[in-house]
Structure formats: structure tokens, C-alpha cells
Scaffold this motif. Structure first.
Motif, mmCIF file in Angstrom:
data_model
loop_
_atom_site.group_PDB
_atom_site.id
_atom_site.type_symbol
_atom_site.label_atom_id
_atom_site.label_comp_id
_atom_site.label_asym_id
_atom_site.label_seq_id
_atom_site.Cartn_x
_atom_site.Cartn_y
_atom_site.Cartn_z
ATOM 1 N N PRO A 289 0.824 -1.222 0.000
ATOM 2 C CA PRO A 289 0.000 0.000 0.000
ATOM 3 C C PRO A 289 0.853 1.265 0.000
ATOM 4 C CG PRO A 289 -0.768 -1.550 1.675
ATOM 5 C CD PRO A 289 0.545 -2.070 1.172
ATOM 6 N N VAL A 290 0.332 2.299 -0.645
ATOM 7 C CA VAL A 290 0.956 3.609 -0.565
ATOM 8 C C VAL A 290 0.555 4.288 0.740
ATOM 9 C CG1 VAL A 290 1.080 5.901 -1.628
ATOM 10 C CG2 VAL A 290 1.113 3.846 -3.049
ATOM 11 N N GLY A 291 -0.699 4.145 1.117
ATOM 12 C CA GLY A 291 -1.176 4.576 2.432
ATOM 13 C C GLY A 291 -1.324 3.354 3.308
ATOM 14 N N VAL A 292 -0.483 3.236 4.319
ATOM 15 C CA VAL A 292 -0.374 1.999 5.108
ATOM 16 C C VAL A 292 -1.235 2.104 6.361
ATOM 17 C CG1 VAL A 292 1.224 0.448 6.293
ATOM 18 C CG2 VAL A 292 1.975 1.699 4.250
ATOM 19 N N ARG B 126 10.682 4.504 8.259
ATOM 20 C CA ARG B 126 11.336 3.360 7.615
ATOM 21 C C ARG B 126 10.725 3.022 6.254
ATOM 22 N NH1 ARG B 126 12.456 -0.327 13.081
ATOM 23 N NH2 ARG B 126 13.285 1.433 14.259
ATOM 24 N N LEU B 127 9.427 3.264 6.107
ATOM 25 C CA LEU B 127 8.748 2.936 4.857
ATOM 26 C C LEU B 127 8.673 4.121 3.900
ATOM 27 C CD1 LEU B 127 5.752 0.924 6.349
ATOM 28 C CD2 LEU B 127 7.811 -0.006 5.285
ATOM 29 N N HIS B 128 8.810 5.307 4.435
ATOM 30 C CA HIS B 128 8.672 6.564 3.702
ATOM 31 C C HIS B 128 7.355 6.613 2.922
ATOM 32 C CE1 HIS B 128 10.227 10.442 2.651
ATOM 33 N NE2 HIS B 128 9.802 10.267 1.416
ATOM 34 N N ARG B 129 6.300 6.409 3.642
ATOM 35 C CA ARG B 129 4.941 6.572 3.145
ATOM 36 C C ARG B 129 4.034 6.777 4.352
ATOM 37 N NH1 ARG B 129 4.386 1.854 -0.727
ATOM 38 N NH2 ARG B 129 6.543 2.476 -1.128
ATOM 39 N N SER C 235 2.588 11.392 8.463
ATOM 40 C CA SER C 235 2.671 11.536 7.019
ATOM 41 C C SER C 235 4.076 11.878 6.564
ATOM 42 C CB SER C 235 1.688 12.614 6.546
ATOM 43 O OG SER C 235 1.546 12.571 5.143
ATOM 44 N N ILE C 236 4.210 11.981 5.247
ATOM 45 C CA ILE C 236 5.466 12.353 4.605
ATOM 46 C C ILE C 236 5.284 13.725 3.957
ATOM 47 C CG2 ILE C 236 6.176 9.973 4.205
ATOM 48 C CD1 ILE C 236 5.168 10.268 1.319
ATOM 49 N N PRO C 237 6.363 14.437 3.686
ATOM 50 C CA PRO C 237 6.234 15.744 3.028
ATOM 51 C C PRO C 237 5.479 15.631 1.703
ATOM 52 C CG PRO C 237 8.458 15.469 3.879
ATOM 53 C CD PRO C 237 7.770 14.143 4.048
ATOM 54 N N GLY C 238 4.550 16.559 1.495
ATOM 55 C CA GLY C 238 3.785 16.584 0.256
ATOM 56 C C GLY C 238 2.438 15.911 0.336
ATOM 57 N N PHE C 239 2.125 15.248 1.451
ATOM 58 C CA PHE C 239 0.847 14.556 1.616
ATOM 59 C C PHE C 239 0.197 15.071 2.890
ATOM 60 C CE2 PHE C 239 -1.689 10.840 3.114
ATOM 61 C CZ PHE C 239 -2.569 10.745 2.040
ATOM 62 N N HIS C 240 -0.876 15.847 2.742
ATOM 63 C CA HIS C 240 -1.567 16.473 3.872
ATOM 64 C C HIS C 240 -2.510 15.442 4.484
ATOM 65 C CE1 HIS C 240 -3.836 19.254 6.327
ATOM 66 N NE2 HIS C 240 -3.109 20.274 5.899
#
Length: 578
Positions: free
Chosen positions: A357-360, A382-385, A406-411
Motif C-alpha cells: 500500500p501507498v497509504g499503510v 522506515r517505509l517513507h509513506r 505523514s510524509i512531506p507533500g501529503f496532507h
């Protein structure tokens, strides 16, 4: 999973003349963070944005003014994290300094009341007979809780910094820089920063009315609260924009001068830091977790009492207790992270990277609801997602409570809003920020939620956002491996969210290495342009194999001050074969 990529920040020349005392490397670092002039690193309190620019301030201060003058009972409703705890302590100390005679507090129990000013919490506080509730670091989504308080004749002033939903609660006043249309220039204030601003504005109102002109009243110095403001601001991981850096630096100066509250000084001592050299990193990684541990595993009242007491002995007792709770939290967190990593490993072994998944969304029935946010944070790194970790709301509960990072760029909060719009009722509650959020949902609908969250993440996250990137400030010249520069960097921040601590990268030969404990590395490094070797450590850097003979390292220029003797030491954050 994708390999980490090292990228160097670009410093944009400003053409400004800097004082000679500011090291050229430090000027480069500032420029890479958008600082264009020496004035932007002058953290003078006079440069704070004026409190009256916050929306709702006049109405809030009018109600608080009346409560103080008529000796009404003001009850502070805080949150069970470090921002909420410091904000509660600031509110109580500040209102008492301004003349309030009846001020108390109540913090919801994570397991019985849920989050913030809930109807269940209102029922709990009714016997206390408050005239006015002031929320700190919560309340902007407390529609039912505010309505319940109002139904019992209790006025409510909301002070918060979380993003509001489509409508606002029916409070008597709302102070929140993130309410739509609020013209306050900084949206980054933490909850503790918002309530501190309310106190500043209230003091100005009382001053104008002559409140402090009597023989028995003196205008208080609210800067005595800034150590608490600094601690809460850093611990809540809000962006350290210029306004927040002013608040944090002022608080750090008080701590270094030994002028902090007894609880903060005791927490510094319990975390084995020195008050003389304490910095924002210490607040975020040593003091903040001790306060947070109380709200995660026990009762946040322990943390608040530590910040409210003026008795050094009592403060030390509470700081030691918080330290032991934090040690328990760390052990529990390590177990949960290990279980989460095992779940990820099993999935990858069965289905491969392409299906991951991209969103875990992760869940284990035995996970502790107070620690899931930390698990999400570790696995996100660790997963960077984006990762959301879930746990049962309580014994025999059919509800899950979850926390995401979250990661940068995903609100993250906006993504949850999109899930809610697509699947109304799937979540029973949600809220938060760009980088962190919380939610509740029925256990039976976990699979639906995981699929919905992943679908939104896949739509919003491009492949480039999944590349883990470590940004550095480039190489150092041989003469810059210097203890004086390391001292400047230690105090040049405050460093934190969106104003990161300087990192450098270069290639070295490993001339020697040994283990410290079971997982830490002690390294001797030689730069191609230097004859002398450099001492370095990498905490958690040993994974069963010796480091390569030739490495590219990302590091901080640090100081080893063991036994009071300062020596240059590199703090290595990442190594790879050169």
C-alpha cells in the motif's frame, strides 16, 4: 522499498552583509533555510506578531476579564500531550498572575472520555461548578462537548490550533489562527502558543482598564512562562517559523539561565542534560517524551503537576516518576514497532513491493492506544509513506482509535477529509494537521478504511514523493571541522520542524571502529584533505556487519562534553559505501 537519496540544499545568496562573528558556514545554512538577512535571526520578543491580530481575541479577553473581576471559577480543559500539558500549565499560571482567584484544570482520560471537551468530560466536571471553560490545544471540533457545557449554563472559550471542520462549535469565543479567514500571519502556533497569546492580549486589556494600578496588584511579567511555551512548541512538532523561533529561543534562554519553572529544571536534570547547554533538540527528544508518556500510559495530570509545582523537591519526584513511565513507554513502543515491522515483512514476502500500500494501515488487537502514534511515526520513517496505526479503544470495545503520521507533500488531515467525503460515516471522528492526525472508526470497518485510505494516498502521492531523501548542507572545508563552529551551530537555531538542524555529507576512510553496547558504532574517520582523524559515533548504526572501509557519511558537527571537557565529535546519521 526505495533506496535513500542524499540531496544538498541550495543556499540562495541574499547580498546582505552579515556580522563577522557569524561563521560563513552558518550564513550558508541560514540562506538554505530562506533566511535573507541578519534581522531574521534576531529572536527578540519585540518582533513577535501582535496578539490583537489573532481573530476572536477581543471577545475571548472580554469574557476572561469579566471572569477575573467577578472571581468566577475558570476551568482549563487541556489535552493529553505535551502541548496540552504545557498549555494548561501556562493558562493556570498566567491567569493567576493576572489576578484570577479560582482557576483549576481537567484533562480528559484517553480511555474514558476520549479526546478534548467531550460530553462525557462535561458530565465529569459538572460537580466542580465552573462558570467558564477555557479549552487549550483542543475544542475546535468539540461541537457536542461545547453544546453540552452551554446546556448546563457554562460559558466556553476555545483556544486551539488544530484545523477546523466545515463548521465551528457554538462557543462564546474562538481563538485559533487556522480558522478560515483569520488574518494572523503565522498559522504555525502550537496550542501553548495560542493560549500564551491570549494571556498577552488579556494583560493589555487589563492594563488599559487600570487593573494593575491598585496597591495590591502589579503588572506581571508573562515572559516567566516562556520555558513552558518553548517546551510545548517544540514537543508538538509545529513548524518553527520566525515567530515560533522567537518564542522557543526566549524560553531556552530562561532555561539556560536557570530561571525556568521547577518542573522544567527537574526534567532537564532527570534527562541528564545540562541547563547551560540545553537546546531545542533536548526539548523535543528528552523532555517532551517524558511529559507525553504520562498521557500515553497513565494520567497527564502527573505531567501538569510537574509543570505547576514551585517546590523543587516535589518537581524532582514527579520528573523521576515521568522518567520511569517513559522507560516503560519505550519498551512497549519497541515491541509494537517490532510487530509492525514483522507485519510489513510478511506482506512483502507474500505479495512483493509492487502490491504494498501507498497509504499503510496497521492494526494489532493487543496494541496500546496511547502508543500507536509513535509506532506510526517510526514505521513512516522506515517505509517513507504515510502510516496509520490502530488499536482497540478499550477492553471489549468495538471501536478502534488510530493515529497517523505523514510524509512531506501529503496532507494527512485533508486526506482523511477526502475519505470522509467519499465514505460518510466510515470514521466516527478525525482531526489533525498536515503531518499528523487521529481518528476513530468501528472495528468491523477496518478493512474498508484501509482500502479507502490507500486509494486516496495512491491518487495524491506521485512516485517522486515515495523517494526517501536526506537533505544536507553539503561538504565542510577541512578548516571547518572546528569546535568553535560546532558551538555556534549548537545555539544558532532553534532548530526544528521546517528549520532543520544542519547536516553535512562527505566521504571518509574508516581507520578504526568498535561497538558501543550492542548497536552503536564508535568510528575513527579520516578525510582525504586532512591528516588528523575525526572521532565519530553513530547511535543504532550497527546491524551485524562492519562498516565499509570507505564511506559516504551524513553527519552533524557535534560536541562531546563528557566530564566537562569539550571535544569535536561527528554525530553520524547515515552511512553508505563510497
Amino acid at each position: 522499498m526505495r533506496a535513500l537519496r542524499i540531496e544538498r540544499r541550495v543556499a540562495v545568496a541574499s547580498g546582505q552583509t552579515w556580522p563577522d562573528a557569524i561563521h560563513p558556514v552558518l550564513r550558508r545554512i541560514y540562506a538554505a533555510r530562506g533566511v535573507q538577512s541578519p534581522e531574521e535571526v534576531e529572536h527578540r520578543l519585540a518582533r513577535l506578531i501582535a496578539p490583537d491580530r489573532l481573530g476572536g481575541m477581543a471577545t475571548a479577553c472580554e469574557r476572561l476579564d469579566a471572569a477575573i473581576r467577578t472571581h468566577q471559577h475558570i476551568l482549563i480543559v487541556g489535552d493529553f500531550d505535551a502541548d496540552g500539558a504545557t498549555g494548561t500549565a501556562v493558562a493556570i499560571r498566567g491567569l493567576r498572575l493576572l489576578g484570577a482567584r479560582q482557576v483549576s484544570y481537567q484533562v480528559p482520560n484517553r480511555f474514558t472520555h476520549g479526546y478534548g471537551l467531550s460530553p462525557a468530560l462535561v458530565e465529569t466536571i459538572l460537580p466542580l461548578r465552573p462558570d467558564l471553560i477555557v479549552t487549550v490545544d483542543n475544542g475546535i471540533a468539540a461541537h457536542a462537548g461545547v453544546a453540552a457545557a452551554k446546556a448546563h449554563g457554562i460559558d466556553v472559550v476555545v483556544t486551539d490550533h488544530h484545523l477546523p471542520g466545515d463548521s465551528l462549535p457554538p462557543a462564546d469565543a474562538i481563538v485559533n489562527p487556522n480558522v478560515a479567514g483569520d488574518g494572523f500571519p503565522s498559522k504555525a502556533l502550537a496550542g501553548v502558543g495560542v493560549v500564551f497569546y491570549v494571556l498577552l492580549a488579556l494583560r493589555a486589556r487589563l492594563r488599559q482598564s487600570g487593573w494593575f494600578e491598585g496597591e495590591h496588584r502589579r503588572e506581571p511579567d508573562l515572559s516567566t512562562l516562556l520555558d513552558l511555551v518553548a517546551l510545548g512548541t517544540v514537543a508538538d512538532l509545529v513548524p518553527l517559523d520566525y515567530n515560533n523561533r522567537i518564542l522557543v529561543e526566549a524560553g531556552l534562554r530562561r532555561i539556560r539561565a536557570g530561571q525556568a519553572t521547577a518542573g522544567v529544571l527537574a526534567l532537564v536534570e532527570a534527562s541528564k542534560r545540562s541547563t547551560a547547554t540545553v537546546n531545542a533538540t533536548d526539548l523535543g527528544f528528552a523532555l517532551g517524551p517524558r511529559i507525553n508518556a504520562a498521557g500515553r500510559l497513565e494520567d497527564m495530570s502527573l505531567g501538569i503537576e510537574c509543570l505547576l509545582t514551585d517546590d523543587p523537591g516535589r518537581a524532582r519526584e514527579l520528573a523521576d516518576l515521568l522518567t520511569s513511565i517513559n522507560a516503560e513507554r519505550r519498551e512497549l513502543q519497541a515491541q509494537m514497532v517490532e510487530q509492525g515491522e514483522a507485519m510489513v515483512g510478511r506482506f512483502l514476502g507474500l505479495h512483493g513491493d509492487a502490491a504494498f500500500p501507498v497509504g499503510v494501515v496497521l492494526h494489532q488487537p493487543e496494541w496500546h492506544v496511547g502508543v500507536v502514534g509513535l509506532v506510526a511515526s517510526k514505521l513512516k520513517e522506515r517505509l517513507h509513506r504515510p502510516v496509520i496505526a490502530c488499536a482497540p479503544a478499550g477492553d471489549d470495545s468495538d471501536e478502534l482509535k488510530a493515529s497517523g503520521r505523514s510524509i512531506p507533500g501529503f496532507h494527512l488531515r485533508d486526506a482523511l477529509a477526502e475519505v470522509d467525503a467519499r465514505f460518510p460515516g466510515l470514521m466516527t471522528r478525525y482531526g489533525g494537521h498536515a503531518m499528523a492526525a487521529g481518528l476513530s472508526l468501528p472495528s468491523a470497518r477496518l478493512g474498508e478504511f484501509a482500502a479507502a485510505f490507500d486509494a486516496v494516498a495512491r491518487r495524491l502521492i506521485g512516485p517522486e514523493l515515495l523517494d526517501p531523501v536526506l537533505h544536507t548542507d553539503g561538504e565542510l572545508h577541512p578548516q571547518d571541522y572546528d569546535i568553535d563552529l560546532a558551538r555556534q551551530l549548537r545555539f544558532a537555531g532553534p532548530w526544528g520542524q521546517t528549520f532543520p538542524e544542519p547536516l553535512f555529507d562527505d566521504e571518509f576512510t574508516v581507520t578504526d571502529w568498535r561497538l558501543m553496547g550492542q548497536t552503536h558504532l564508535r568510528l575513527s574517520l579520516r578525510h582525504a584533505r586532512q591528516a588528523a582523524t575525526l572521532d565519530a559515533v553513530m547511535f543504532g548504526g550497527y546491524a551485524g556487519q562492519p562498516p565499509p572501509a570507505r564511506i559516504r557519511a551524513v553527519f552533524q558537527l557535534g560536541i562531546d562534553d563528557w566530564n566537562g571537557r569539550e571535544r569535536l565529535r561527528l554525530l553520524v546519521r547515515h552511512i553508505e559505501a563510497a
